[in-house]
Design a protein around this motif. Sequence first.
Motif, PDB file in Angstrom:
ATOM      1  N   THR A 291     -91.157 -12.511  22.891  1.00  0.00           N
ATOM      2  CA  THR A 291     -90.599 -11.224  22.672  1.00  0.00           C
ATOM      3  C   THR A 291     -91.358  -9.927  23.464  1.00  0.00           C
ATOM      4  O   THR A 291     -92.439  -9.826  23.230  1.00  0.00           O
ATOM      5  CB  THR A 291     -90.688 -10.879  20.975  1.00  0.00           C
ATOM      6  OG1 THR A 291     -90.280 -11.837  20.229  1.00  0.00           O
ATOM      7  CG2 THR A 291     -89.896  -9.719  20.519  1.00  0.00           C
ATOM      8  N   ASP A 308     -82.384  -7.786  28.518  1.00  0.00           N
ATOM      9  CA  ASP A 308     -83.723  -8.532  28.380  1.00  0.00           C
ATOM     10  C   ASP A 308     -84.932  -7.651  28.965  1.00  0.00           C
ATOM     11  O   ASP A 308     -86.027  -7.998  28.635  1.00  0.00           O
ATOM     12  CB  ASP A 308     -83.606  -9.986  29.235  1.00  0.00           C
ATOM     13  CG  ASP A 308     -83.011 -11.027  28.173  1.00  0.00           C
ATOM     14  OD1 ASP A 308     -82.610 -10.672  27.010  1.00  0.00           O
ATOM     15  OD2 ASP A 308     -83.310 -12.078  28.413  1.00  0.00           O
ATOM     16  N   ALA A 312     -86.530  -8.249  25.703  1.00  0.00           N
ATOM     17  CA  ALA A 312     -86.172  -9.889  25.477  1.00  0.00           C
ATOM     18  C   ALA A 312     -86.720 -10.235  24.146  1.00  0.00           C
ATOM     19  O   ALA A 312     -87.637  -9.827  23.509  1.00  0.00           O
ATOM     20  CB  ALA A 312     -87.061 -10.488  26.527  1.00  0.00           C
ATOM     21  N   GLY A 320     -79.450 -12.593  22.223  1.00  0.00           N
ATOM     22  CA  GLY A 320     -79.914 -11.851  23.347  1.00  0.00           C
ATOM     23  C   GLY A 320     -78.802 -11.004  24.114  1.00  0.00           C
ATOM     24  O   GLY A 320     -79.040 -10.074  24.697  1.00  0.00           O
ATOM     25  N   GLN A 360     -84.712  -8.284  17.295  1.00  0.00           N
ATOM     26  CA  GLN A 360     -86.062  -9.269  17.772  1.00  0.00           C
ATOM     27  C   GLN A 360     -86.825  -9.845  16.457  1.00  0.00           C
ATOM     28  O   GLN A 360     -87.128 -10.857  16.498  1.00  0.00           O
ATOM     29  CB  GLN A 360     -87.028  -8.454  18.389  1.00  0.00           C
ATOM     30  CG  GLN A 360     -86.395  -7.790  19.770  1.00  0.00           C
ATOM     31  CD  GLN A 360     -87.480  -7.029  20.699  1.00  0.00           C
ATOM     32  OE1 GLN A 360     -87.908  -5.948  19.850  1.00  0.00           O
ATOM     33  NE2 GLN A 360     -87.773  -7.394  21.741  1.00  0.00           N
TER      34      GLN A 360
END
Length: 458
Positions: A291, A308, A312, A320, A360
């Motif tokens: 992450t 990303d 990311a 994603g 995330q």
Amino acid sequence: MTAPARHLTIIGAGLAGALLGILLRRRGWDVDLYEKRGDPRVQGYGGGRSINLALAERGRHALRAADADDAVMHHAIMMRGRMVHVGDAEPVLQRYGRDDSEVIWSVHRGDLNIVLLDLAEAAGARLHFDAGLDAVNFDSKRAVFRDPRDGSTHEVRFDALVGADGAGSALRGAMHRVRDLGERSDFLDHGYKELEIPPTADGGFRIEPNALHIWPRGHYMCIALPNDEKTFTVTLFLPHHAGADGGPAFDQLVDVDAARAFFARDFPSALALIPEFDRDWAANPVGQLATLYLDRWHLDGRAVLLGDAAHAMVPFHGQGMNCAFEDCVALARQLDAHDDLTTAFAAFEAERKPDAAAIQRMALDNYLEMRDRVDDADYLLQRALELALQARHPGRFVPHYAMVTFMRIPYSLAMTRTDIQRGILERATAGHATLDTLDWPAIDAEVHALLTPLEDVP
Ligand code: FAD
């Protein structure tokens, strides 16, 4: 309103870069796209990782905005839910939603990229392949690109750069040399390896095609997503290093024989579907998962990051790419709304950063659910209650997965409501083995007290 012709240089013609190219061209922007790899339409797709991806409503909405949805859906395979493989029992389908209007789609990364590149080019974006960003001078606004085939370089003048160059973003590195972006990467102690289930001898799918297959095993798992050439891409997620519990790990699987013995013991039904196991195991590397957190996504009006390159995430919510596609729509909208690039980039960052942080976190949470909870009695009871409450309180109690996957409400709102709902589910089911014994009036009252009706983004 169409903005006056202005110029943006996009770094990375992967998924987000190509989509952004289409969206910007349609708004009258002059667009150059620079891609480190060769043209996948000429030499085949060399993406090298996660061969297929789950596409959900957020991603599809962005594709519709670029008139790309029909072309992409031509290659997509419906996945109605998780097909859970435990022991010798017949696998069981756990639906993602209420019916076939609430599903996700498996798409091949290469097919998707090629569709988007074709549309970007047709819309008038200039595509430059074999051109990897190497260095940037933000004062003179010059960028140097290197051809990875022969190492040659050439310099290009830019007005502003957009970093769609993925988790290892070279643009992010260049920006960081000018201004500290507050970068932090949390590497997961688990990695992944891909294997393939080929078609049957007569060219059909070997297992149910309209599902995402999961073999949950506590600290690790395999998943398989269908491809339209009747194969499945299998991904093993496993710790890199053996822990104190002595559980399996990549560093213990020292050769193909050890890997095969591990699969024979823990994933026999999957192993039986992978005739070229030895070849795939030897050929495919172990991928890292991390992450990426940044405090800042832009350098005034000179550069901005998205997808990303900015945030990311681990792949366990299959969001994603969907999130990166939402970024593209948001950036195009902010560029429409503000003439000044610094203001547009700042507004984009302010809009998207809380949502990226939320997905995330939810992606990390979902790993535990997929590998450890999907075959657990408490989880199944809570999932049954979740569906019952959705039916009793339509629009007010919306299951977590539906908010993230079938709706476009901000991820941050989905996360807040998920936390509230998880509390309701846990309190209501504590000490119960079936829905029949629950205190329904008390649960209904709690739902009304804690949750307001939810409307999706129009
Ligand atoms: P990328 O797709 O990484 O594209 C970046 C592009 O930039 C590439 O084409 C690269 O070649 C190019 N590039 C790199 N460096 C340079 C340079 N210096 N100069 C020029 N070009 C450069 N997401 C989902 O939504 N659903 C899923 O099911 C899903 N599954 C996943 C499974 C795995 C195992 C992994 C690892 C990820 C998964 N993801 C999934 C996440 C998804 O792959 C990413 O979020 C998505 O690819 C991000 O798109 P992007 O365009 O930002 O970056």
